[in-house]
Design a protein around this motif. Structure first.
Motif, PDB file in Angstrom:
ATOM      1  N   THR A 277       7.496  -1.316 -16.160  1.00  0.00           N
ATOM      2  CA  THR A 277       8.258  -0.830 -17.308  1.00  0.00           C
ATOM      3  C   THR A 277       9.284   0.232 -16.916  1.00  0.00           C
ATOM      4  OG1 THR A 277       7.982   0.371 -19.419  1.00  0.00           O
ATOM      5  CG2 THR A 277       6.435   0.883 -17.684  1.00  0.00           C
ATOM      6  N   ASP A 278      10.229   0.474 -17.803  1.00  0.00           N
ATOM      7  CA  ASP A 278      11.180   1.578 -17.592  1.00  0.00           C
ATOM      8  C   ASP A 278      10.597   2.913 -18.042  1.00  0.00           C
ATOM      9  OD1 ASP A 278      11.200   1.155 -20.333  1.00  0.00           O
ATOM     10  OD2 ASP A 278      13.378   1.205 -20.536  1.00  0.00           O
ATOM     11  N   ASP A 279       9.395   2.888 -18.620  1.00  0.00           N
ATOM     12  CA  ASP A 279       8.768   4.128 -19.092  1.00  0.00           C
ATOM     13  C   ASP A 279       8.231   4.986 -17.958  1.00  0.00           C
ATOM     14  OD1 ASP A 279       8.619   4.232 -22.171  1.00  0.00           O
ATOM     15  OD2 ASP A 279       8.087   2.162 -21.718  1.00  0.00           O
ATOM     16  N   LEU A 280       8.499   4.592 -16.727  1.00  0.00           N
ATOM     17  CA  LEU A 280       8.128   5.414 -15.581  1.00  0.00           C
ATOM     18  C   LEU A 280       9.068   6.602 -15.405  1.00  0.00           C
ATOM     19  CD1 LEU A 280       7.448   2.685 -12.878  1.00  0.00           C
ATOM     20  CD2 LEU A 280       5.893   3.584 -14.586  1.00  0.00           C
ATOM     21  N   PHE A 281      10.209   6.567 -16.101  1.00  0.00           N
ATOM     22  CA  PHE A 281      11.227   7.591 -15.913  1.00  0.00           C
ATOM     23  C   PHE A 281      11.317   8.515 -17.124  1.00  0.00           C
ATOM     24  CE2 PHE A 281      12.409   4.009 -13.228  1.00  0.00           C
ATOM     25  CZ  PHE A 281      12.573   4.652 -12.005  1.00  0.00           C
ATOM     26  N   PRO A 282      11.779   9.744 -16.911  1.00  0.00           N
ATOM     27  CA  PRO A 282      11.929  10.684 -18.024  1.00  0.00           C
ATOM     28  C   PRO A 282      12.819  10.114 -19.123  1.00  0.00           C
ATOM     29  CG  PRO A 282      12.169  11.836 -15.943  1.00  0.00           C
ATOM     30  CD  PRO A 282      12.126  10.366 -15.616  1.00  0.00           C
ATOM     31  N   ALA A 283      12.631  10.613 -20.322  1.00  0.00           N
ATOM     32  CA  ALA A 283      13.264  10.021 -21.495  1.00  0.00           C
ATOM     33  C   ALA A 283      14.768  10.242 -21.572  1.00  0.00           C
ATOM     34  CB  ALA A 283      12.610  10.568 -22.764  1.00  0.00           C
TER      35      ALA A 283
ATOM     36  N   LYS B 103       0.950   3.080 -15.989  1.00  0.00           N
ATOM     37  CA  LYS B 103       1.703   1.982 -15.387  1.00  0.00           C
ATOM     38  C   LYS B 103       2.131   2.333 -13.962  1.00  0.00           C
ATOM     39  CE  LYS B 103       2.824  -1.407 -17.024  1.00  0.00           C
ATOM     40  NZ  LYS B 103       2.158  -2.738 -17.024  1.00  0.00           N
ATOM     41  N   LEU B 104       2.492   3.591 -13.722  1.00  0.00           N
ATOM     42  CA  LEU B 104       2.845   4.012 -12.367  1.00  0.00           C
ATOM     43  C   LEU B 104       1.636   3.905 -11.446  1.00  0.00           C
ATOM     44  CD1 LEU B 104       4.922   5.180 -10.409  1.00  0.00           C
ATOM     45  CD2 LEU B 104       4.257   7.474 -11.192  1.00  0.00           C
ATOM     46  N   ALA B 105       0.466   4.289 -11.948  1.00  0.00           N
ATOM     47  CA  ALA B 105      -0.759   4.154 -11.164  1.00  0.00           C
ATOM     48  C   ALA B 105      -1.018   2.687 -10.823  1.00  0.00           C
ATOM     49  CB  ALA B 105      -1.940   4.743 -11.928  1.00  0.00           C
ATOM     50  N   GLY B 106      -0.764   1.800 -11.782  1.00  0.00           N
ATOM     51  CA  GLY B 106      -0.933   0.374 -11.528  1.00  0.00           C
ATOM     52  C   GLY B 106      -0.009  -0.127 -10.432  1.00  0.00           C
ATOM     53  N   GLU B 107       1.255   0.324 -10.471  1.00  0.00           N
ATOM     54  CA  GLU B 107       2.206  -0.055  -9.422  1.00  0.00           C
ATOM     55  C   GLU B 107       1.690   0.362  -8.042  1.00  0.00           C
ATOM     56  OE1 GLU B 107       6.188   1.159  -9.717  1.00  0.00           O
ATOM     57  OE2 GLU B 107       6.618   0.101 -11.582  1.00  0.00           O
ATOM     58  N   LYS B 108       1.248   1.603  -7.939  1.00  0.00           N
ATOM     59  CA  LYS B 108       0.793   2.119  -6.643  1.00  0.00           C
ATOM     60  C   LYS B 108      -0.398   1.317  -6.124  1.00  0.00           C
ATOM     61  CE  LYS B 108      -0.568   6.317  -4.193  1.00  0.00           C
ATOM     62  NZ  LYS B 108      -1.575   5.602  -3.366  1.00  0.00           N
ATOM     63  N   LEU B 109      -1.325   1.005  -7.002  1.00  0.00           N
ATOM     64  CA  LEU B 109      -2.505   0.261  -6.583  1.00  0.00           C
ATOM     65  C   LEU B 109      -2.146  -1.163  -6.158  1.00  0.00           C
ATOM     66  CD1 LEU B 109      -4.950   1.631  -9.264  1.00  0.00           C
ATOM     67  CD2 LEU B 109      -5.206   1.904  -6.785  1.00  0.00           C
ATOM     68  N   VAL B 110      -1.206  -1.780  -6.836  1.00  0.00           N
ATOM     69  CA  VAL B 110      -0.761  -3.119  -6.438  1.00  0.00           C
ATOM     70  C   VAL B 110      -0.139  -3.068  -5.042  1.00  0.00           C
ATOM     71  CG1 VAL B 110       0.940  -4.933  -6.911  1.00  0.00           C
ATOM     72  CG2 VAL B 110      -0.494  -4.055  -8.763  1.00  0.00           C
ATOM     73  N   ARG B 111       0.706  -2.067  -4.805  1.00  0.00           N
ATOM     74  CA  ARG B 111       1.324  -1.936  -3.471  1.00  0.00           C
ATOM     75  C   ARG B 111       0.267  -1.723  -2.394  1.00  0.00           C
ATOM     76  NH1 ARG B 111       4.780   1.605  -6.392  1.00  0.00           N
ATOM     77  NH2 ARG B 111       6.771   0.590  -6.890  1.00  0.00           N
ATOM     78  N   ASP B 112      -0.731  -0.911  -2.705  1.00  0.00           N
ATOM     79  CA  ASP B 112      -1.750  -0.581  -1.720  1.00  0.00           C
ATOM     80  C   ASP B 112      -2.670  -1.762  -1.409  1.00  0.00           C
ATOM     81  OD1 ASP B 112      -0.787   2.003  -1.607  1.00  0.00           O
ATOM     82  OD2 ASP B 112      -2.382   2.874  -2.855  1.00  0.00           O
ATOM     83  N   MET B 113      -2.936  -2.592  -2.413  1.00  0.00           N
ATOM     84  CA  MET B 113      -3.975  -3.605  -2.277  1.00  0.00           C
ATOM     85  C   MET B 113      -3.456  -4.983  -1.842  1.00  0.00           C
ATOM     86  SD  MET B 113      -6.675  -1.956  -2.840  1.00  0.00           S
ATOM     87  CE  MET B 113      -7.000  -0.281  -3.403  1.00  0.00           C
ATOM     88  N   ASN B 114      -2.183  -5.262  -2.041  1.00  0.00           N
ATOM     89  CA  ASN B 114      -1.660  -6.563  -1.622  1.00  0.00           C
ATOM     90  C   ASN B 114      -0.222  -6.403  -1.126  1.00  0.00           C
ATOM     91  OD1 ASN B 114      -0.800  -9.177  -1.239  1.00  0.00           O
ATOM     92  ND2 ASN B 114      -1.657  -9.964  -3.149  1.00  0.00           N
ATOM     93  N   PRO B 115      -0.001  -6.527   0.191  1.00  0.00           N
ATOM     94  CA  PRO B 115       1.362  -6.382   0.703  1.00  0.00           C
ATOM     95  C   PRO B 115       2.306  -7.472   0.202  1.00  0.00           C
ATOM     96  CG  PRO B 115      -0.117  -7.171   2.425  1.00  0.00           C
ATOM     97  CD  PRO B 115      -0.978  -6.779   1.262  1.00  0.00           C
ATOM     98  N   ARG B 116       1.743  -8.609  -0.227  1.00  0.00           N
ATOM     99  CA  ARG B 116       2.577  -9.697  -0.762  1.00  0.00           C
ATOM    100  C   ARG B 116       2.770  -9.488  -2.263  1.00  0.00           C
ATOM    101  NH1 ARG B 116       3.312 -14.293   1.788  1.00  0.00           N
ATOM    102  NH2 ARG B 116       2.892 -15.569  -0.052  1.00  0.00           N
ATOM    103  N   HIS B 117       3.474  -8.410  -2.611  1.00  0.00           N
ATOM    104  CA  HIS B 117       3.628  -8.062  -4.020  1.00  0.00           C
ATOM    105  C   HIS B 117       5.100  -8.043  -4.441  1.00  0.00           C
ATOM    106  CE1 HIS B 117       4.053  -4.013  -2.089  1.00  0.00           C
ATOM    107  NE2 HIS B 117       5.041  -3.932  -2.974  1.00  0.00           N
ATOM    108  N   ILE B 118       5.287  -8.312  -5.721  1.00  0.00           N
ATOM    109  CA  ILE B 118       6.574  -8.132  -6.387  1.00  0.00           C
ATOM    110  C   ILE B 118       6.289  -7.347  -7.658  1.00  0.00           C
ATOM    111  CG2 ILE B 118       8.520  -9.240  -7.533  1.00  0.00           C
ATOM    112  CD1 ILE B 118       7.798 -11.729  -5.749  1.00  0.00           C
ATOM    113  N   ILE B 119       6.956  -6.217  -7.815  1.00  0.00           N
ATOM    114  CA  ILE B 119       6.803  -5.396  -9.015  1.00  0.00           C
ATOM    115  C   ILE B 119       8.108  -5.463  -9.796  1.00  0.00           C
ATOM    116  CG2 ILE B 119       6.505  -3.036  -9.877  1.00  0.00           C
ATOM    117  CD1 ILE B 119       4.683  -2.602  -7.380  1.00  0.00           C
TER     118      ILE B 119
END
Length: 283
Positions: free
Chosen positions: A106-112, A134-150
């Protein structure tokens, strides 16, 4: 007739608007499509790992999430459980079978109120529970699967009756007030554009984080006014609202798409007109 085995696409959170849009646009002859929602609980690691092992997907598309800001703020544990832990579990499950994971963010990762456009390399600084989860989810996806697209997008709209376009048109035609914030700015993007990009990048050799928005910043008021005009709906009940507490400006720059050349995004005006035409909403 297709020869050989079909690749398998697993859409988690398939009952949501993006899950349905992606399934609709996937080639059902090319892929075997698995759709799950609450019956395969993404927050339960054993469940998703066993599902992946049994079905051996080539691609996992994570559309699951707690998307309502108020619900996330009221129930932060649920927000992190669904948006972060669920994303982690799907990343682990996809990696365990060698699948590529496509994770929707989402774009809600950035200040308003960002004074400038933000690209994929700018630091994310969410200021509420939804964005943080959502930012935590992004980080965990990057950490757990190198074959990722966010994929981060903005103001994704559909032609569903309760979504902003169809709802505004119905109210305008009924002579009811259509009050829209004039101090909210982003890049409205149709679910069609996002779904088509997801399929294009899924079938590519690209990985990483991508902003996916139609080109051009506009206010929510300007967007709804354009939709009403295209629909031939009256605008005499359309009114702008200027509540300072609602104000925000988030301009996602599609830098990675330009650098890779993987997809061509159109202006938000062209995207809106094309989407409304596809759904018989034009005058």
């Amino acid at each position: 007739m297709r020869m050989g085995p079909q690749e398998v696409v697993w859409i988690a959170g398939a009952a949501g608007r993006m899950g349905r849009a992606i399934e609709h646009r996937l080639d059902h002859e090319k892929y075997r499509i698995l759709t799950t929602d609450a019956e395969v609980d993404a927050t339960d690691l054993d469940t998703v790992v066993h599902f992946a092992a049994a079905n051996r997907p080539d691609y996992v598309i994570n559309c699951a999430g707690l998307a309502r800001h108020d619900a996330a703020q009221e129930r932060p544990d649920d927000a992190y459980r669904i948006n972060a832990l669920g994303a982690r579990n799907l990343a682990i499950a996809s990696e365990s079978v060698g699948a590529k994971i496509i994770h929707l963010s989402t774009d809600d990762l950035f200040p308003a109120n960002m004074p400038h456009a933000v690209n994929e390399f700018d630091p994310a600084l969410p200021h509420h529970v939804f964005g943080k989860s959502k930012l935590a989810g992004e980080k965990l996806v990057r950490d757990m699967n190198p074959r990722h697209i966010i994929i981060r997008s903005s103001w994704v709209y559909t032609a569903l009756p309760d979504d902003m376009i169809v709802s505004a048109i119905a109210k305008a035609r009924a002579g009811e007030p259509v009050e829209v914030p004039a101090n909210q700015f982003a890049r409205p993007t149709s679910c069609k554009t996002v779904a088509e990009f997801i399929i294009a990048i899924m079938e590519s050799e690209e990985f990483g984080t991508f902003h996916v928005t139609s080109e051009g910043l506009c206010s929510r008021f300007e967007f709804i006014a354009r939709a009403l005009k295209l629909a031939g709906a009256p605008t005499d009940t359309l009114a702008s609202r200027q509540n300072p507490d609602e104000a925000y400006r988030v301009d996602l720059d599609n830098l990675m798409i330009r650098l890779t050349g993987i997809y061509e995004l159109r202006s938000w005006e062209e995207d809106l007109k094309d989407y409304m035409a596809e759904h018989d909403l034009l005058a």
